[in-house]
Design a protein around this motif. Sequence first.
Motif, short mmCIF file in Angstrom:
data_model
loop_
_atom_site.label_atom_id
_atom_site.label_comp_id
_atom_site.label_asym_id
_atom_site.label_seq_id
_atom_site.Cartn_x
_atom_site.Cartn_y
_atom_site.Cartn_z
N ASP A 96 40.68 -30.25 25.42
CA ASP A 96 39.92 -28.77 25.52
C ASP A 96 39.98 -28.56 26.91
O ASP A 96 40.33 -27.44 27.57
CB ASP A 96 38.52 -28.95 25.11
N HIS A 97 39.79 -29.46 27.83
CA HIS A 97 40.04 -29.23 29.44
C HIS A 97 41.18 -28.78 29.65
O HIS A 97 41.32 -27.75 30.56
CB HIS A 97 39.58 -30.66 30.15
N ARG A 98 42.16 -29.27 29.35
CA ARG A 98 43.47 -28.84 29.72
C ARG A 98 43.90 -27.59 29.11
O ARG A 98 44.52 -26.70 29.69
CB ARG A 98 44.61 -29.89 28.97
N ILE A 153 29.59 -28.27 21.66
CA ILE A 153 30.05 -29.75 21.15
C ILE A 153 29.52 -30.88 21.97
O ILE A 153 29.21 -31.74 21.45
CB ILE A 153 31.18 -29.78 20.42
N GLU A 154 29.75 -30.61 23.17
CA GLU A 154 29.30 -31.47 24.27
C GLU A 154 27.72 -31.73 24.19
O GLU A 154 27.14 -32.80 24.09
CB GLU A 154 29.96 -31.27 25.51
N GLU A 155 27.15 -30.61 24.02
CA GLU A 155 25.63 -30.55 24.29
C GLU A 155 24.86 -31.07 22.97
O GLU A 155 23.95 -31.67 22.84
CB GLU A 155 25.06 -29.39 24.49
N HIS A 199 35.32 -27.92 39.08
CA HIS A 199 34.52 -28.98 39.47
C HIS A 199 33.70 -29.82 38.38
O HIS A 199 33.58 -31.02 38.29
CB HIS A 199 33.33 -28.20 40.26
N HIS A 200 33.32 -29.12 37.31
CA HIS A 200 32.55 -29.71 36.23
C HIS A 200 33.40 -30.85 35.62
O HIS A 200 33.15 -32.04 35.22
CB HIS A 200 32.16 -28.76 35.21
N VAL A 201 34.64 -30.35 35.36
CA VAL A 201 35.64 -31.31 34.60
C VAL A 201 36.04 -32.48 35.43
O VAL A 201 36.02 -33.65 34.87
CB VAL A 201 37.01 -30.25 34.20
N VAL A 213 32.66 -23.16 22.65
CA VAL A 213 32.74 -24.28 21.64
C VAL A 213 32.49 -25.55 22.29
O VAL A 213 31.73 -26.31 21.80
CB VAL A 213 34.10 -24.08 20.93
N HIS A 214 33.34 -25.75 23.33
CA HIS A 214 33.37 -26.88 23.90
C HIS A 214 31.98 -27.28 24.71
O HIS A 214 31.29 -28.59 24.51
CB HIS A 214 34.31 -26.83 25.26
N ALA A 215 31.25 -26.39 25.19
CA ALA A 215 30.06 -26.81 25.83
C ALA A 215 29.02 -27.01 24.67
O ALA A 215 28.32 -27.71 24.81
CB ALA A 215 29.43 -25.44 26.55
N LEU A 268 31.54 -39.07 34.06
CA LEU A 268 30.89 -39.31 32.72
C LEU A 268 31.46 -39.85 31.76
O LEU A 268 30.81 -40.86 31.20
CB LEU A 268 30.23 -37.86 32.43
N PHE A 269 32.69 -39.59 31.44
CA PHE A 269 33.44 -39.82 30.49
C PHE A 269 33.67 -41.81 30.72
O PHE A 269 33.49 -42.43 29.51
CB PHE A 269 34.90 -39.32 30.38
N ALA A 270 34.00 -41.92 31.86
CA ALA A 270 34.37 -43.42 32.11
C ALA A 270 33.07 -44.21 31.90
O ALA A 270 33.23 -45.33 31.65
CB ALA A 270 34.61 -43.41 33.67
N GLU A 320 33.69 -33.90 37.57
CA GLU A 320 32.76 -34.99 37.28
C GLU A 320 32.63 -35.48 35.94
O GLU A 320 32.29 -36.77 35.88
CB GLU A 320 31.51 -34.02 37.26
N GLU A 321 33.29 -35.06 35.08
CA GLU A 321 33.33 -35.56 33.52
C GLU A 321 34.35 -36.67 33.63
O GLU A 321 34.45 -37.67 33.13
CB GLU A 321 33.59 -34.60 32.53
N GLU A 322 35.58 -36.40 34.27
CA GLU A 322 36.81 -37.17 34.11
C GLU A 322 37.03 -38.11 35.16
O GLU A 322 38.17 -38.95 35.18
CB GLU A 322 38.00 -36.16 33.73
FE LIG Z 1 33.79 -30.93 29.06
#
Ligand SMILES: [Fe+2]
Length: 171
Positions: free
Chosen positions: A16-18, A53-55, A112-114, A49-51, A124-126, A116-118
Amino acid sequence: MAHNLTQDAIALLKQDHREVKDLFEQFEKASGDGRKQKLAAQICLELSVHAAIEEEIFYPACEGKVDEDLLKESYVEHDAAKVLIAEIEAADGESDEYFDSKVKVLSEEIEHHVEEEERRMEGLFAQARKAGLDMDALGDQLAARKQELIATYKASGVPKPELTTMDDVTV
Ligand SMILES: [Fe+2]
Ligand SMILES: [Fe+2]
């Protein structure tokens, strides 16, 4: 799309990010209000949609398993993005001289947010991976909800975003 293959949750979210990064790049290069308008609408749909499903699915699964501050910041960053998404959705391009700037700033916030996640090791993902979350089960849930939301949003439009961490303030 008739695929029932299990998809890893993180792989799905990264994909989704890509896709949204690619849309922002297309927006940047696009000319003509119609084209930009269409791309911006697509960006708002995909990010909404992405926000969601994450939330609804991924972040709650991270609760208690990842750094609490990082998780809280993720919700706040989503809300900050939602404010711009609502602005972009409401604007009709031609009459908003700040339209392109709003899309640009949204793209910077998302970048920036991506990150922090990646981010490797600490992101967050790690952290979620390290905590042993069931990424196959989560991936299935994310994929199913994503399909459902896309169908709903395409049929009846992207709803006005709901803020999770901020009160409805008027500034
Ligand atoms: Fe995300
Ligand atoms: Fe996120």
